[in-house]
Design an enzyme around this catalytic site. Structure first.
Site, PDB file in Angstrom:
ATOM      1  N   CYS A 232       0.839  -1.199   0.000  1.00 32.13           N
ATOM      2  CA  CYS A 232       0.000   0.000   0.000  1.00 32.13           C
ATOM      3  C   CYS A 232       0.877   1.254   0.000  1.00 32.13           C
ATOM      4  CB  CYS A 232      -0.925   0.002   1.218  1.00 32.13           C
ATOM      5  SG  CYS A 232      -2.036   1.428   1.279  1.00 32.13           S
TER       6      CYS A 232
ATOM      7  N   CYS B 252      -0.520   4.061   2.134  1.00 26.16           N
ATOM      8  CA  CYS B 252      -0.340   3.853   3.573  1.00 26.16           C
ATOM      9  C   CYS B 252       1.090   4.126   4.021  1.00 26.16           C
ATOM     10  CB  CYS B 252      -0.699   2.409   3.947  1.00 26.16           C
ATOM     11  SG  CYS B 252      -2.320   1.848   3.417  1.00 26.16           S
ATOM     12  N   ASP B 253       2.054   3.635   3.243  1.00 29.41           N
ATOM     13  CA  ASP B 253       3.434   3.579   3.721  1.00 29.41           C
ATOM     14  C   ASP B 253       4.421   4.486   2.982  1.00 29.41           C
ATOM     15  OD1 ASP B 253       2.587   1.609   5.498  1.00 29.41           O
ATOM     16  OD2 ASP B 253       2.990  -0.008   4.076  1.00 29.41           O
TER      17      ASP B 253
END
Length: 302
Positions: A130, A133-134
């Site tokens: 992701c 997300c990261d």
């Protein structure tokens, strides 16, 4: 007899349970692996509104604790299907059956893996599924995106705003994603295409330290010095057992609009397992609340 039976204990399922239980409905969550779903593999979550930074496990356990303190029942069970009885639904599992007036399917997805030995070992230690997300954790670093579809291309574009260098590794000569997006990426100075190449190995014991590729045309190995590997080669929904009960799209996702209603009366779906454009924690939580409120509305008609 439960008012709401929820299949799946990720963000969508647990949010649905919280909303259902708060509405005074007898609710149960059936989960076959671990409560929290894929987000538990994330060391840090920093894109959830109101929570500046939290581990995926802590976030998930907070949801579960909130749900159970409200009175939500939980069970570890392998669901095998759903059937209708006279006026209610039966969730079938490998051990027992659960009678419910409504059902919310929140089974999520699994990310398609490359099949590299260290891929799972280094997930959360440089390997990610992701970018949204990261990506911010790799600010100023060199990373690689694996894949050739729109998700991979969009991930590369997103990462180019944070990272020093972004390699896009694809096993074919051409991308499957939109041509217009490819042209946008070509114009970026910090993005490099590595085509006709497959991943041979991920380097590093405790953290990602590099990527070893194989050039399919020359047979030579290529080493990329990267600290992050973002795998974007597809997601696999877990909906096969419901194929005869609710309508799925060609990719296996449950057909549902923003109201989270499926093709079957009294059955709803929430989270990554349904047809949608954006799959994030926030959208999963939103789906869970929408599905639970829709189920409560349906219960009022019985």
């Amino acid at each position: 007899m439960y008012d709401i039976g929820i299949i799946g204990g990720g963000t969508a399922g647990m949010t649905a349970a919280i909303y259902g239980q708060r509405a005074g409905k007898k609710t149960i969550i059936l989960e076959n692996r671990n409560f929290g779903g894929q987000i538990t593999a994330s060391h840090k979550v920093e894109n959830y509104p109101g929570i500046p930074s939290i581990s995926g496990t802590e976030y998930s356990m907070g949801l579960l604790d909130q749900a159970t303190k409200l009175g939500v029942e939980t069970a570890m069970a392998q669901v095998t299907g759903i059937r209708d009885e006279d006026g209610y639904k039966v969730i079938m599992t490998s051990d027992k059956e659960y009678e419910c007036k409504t059902v919310i399917i929140a089974t999520g997805v699994t990310h398609r893996h490359m099949g590299i030995e260290k891929e799972i070992q280094l997930t959360g230690a440089g390997v990610s599924y992701c970018a949204t997300c990261d990506g911010a954790f790799f600010k100023g670093r060199d990373v690689a995106v694996i894949g050739g579809g729109n998700t991979a291309l969009q991930d590369a574009e997103f990462l180019s705003n944070y990272c020093n260098k972004v390699y896009i590794v694809h096993r074919r000569d051409e991308f499957r994603g939109d041509h217009s997006l490819v042209e946008i990426l070509k114009a970026k100075d910090n993005i490099e295409f590595v085509l006709s190449a497959t991943v041979k190995d991920i380097l590093g014991e405790f953290m990602v330290e590099g990527l070893l590729l194989n050039d399919k045309k020359t047979g030579e190995d290529i080493k990329l010095d990267v600290s992050g590997v973002f795998v974007a080669i597809g997601q696999i929904p877990q909906n096969e057992i419901f194929a005869d009960y609710v309508k799925l799209d060609d990719a296996g996702f449950i057909l549902a609009a923003e109201d989270c209603m499926t093709s079957h009366p009294g059955v709803y779906t929430a989270g990554d397992c349904r047809t949608k454009e954006v799959r994030q924690l926030t959208t999963a939580a939103a789906d869970g609340s929408v599905a639970a409120l829709a189920a409560c509305k349906y219960l009022a008609t019985l």
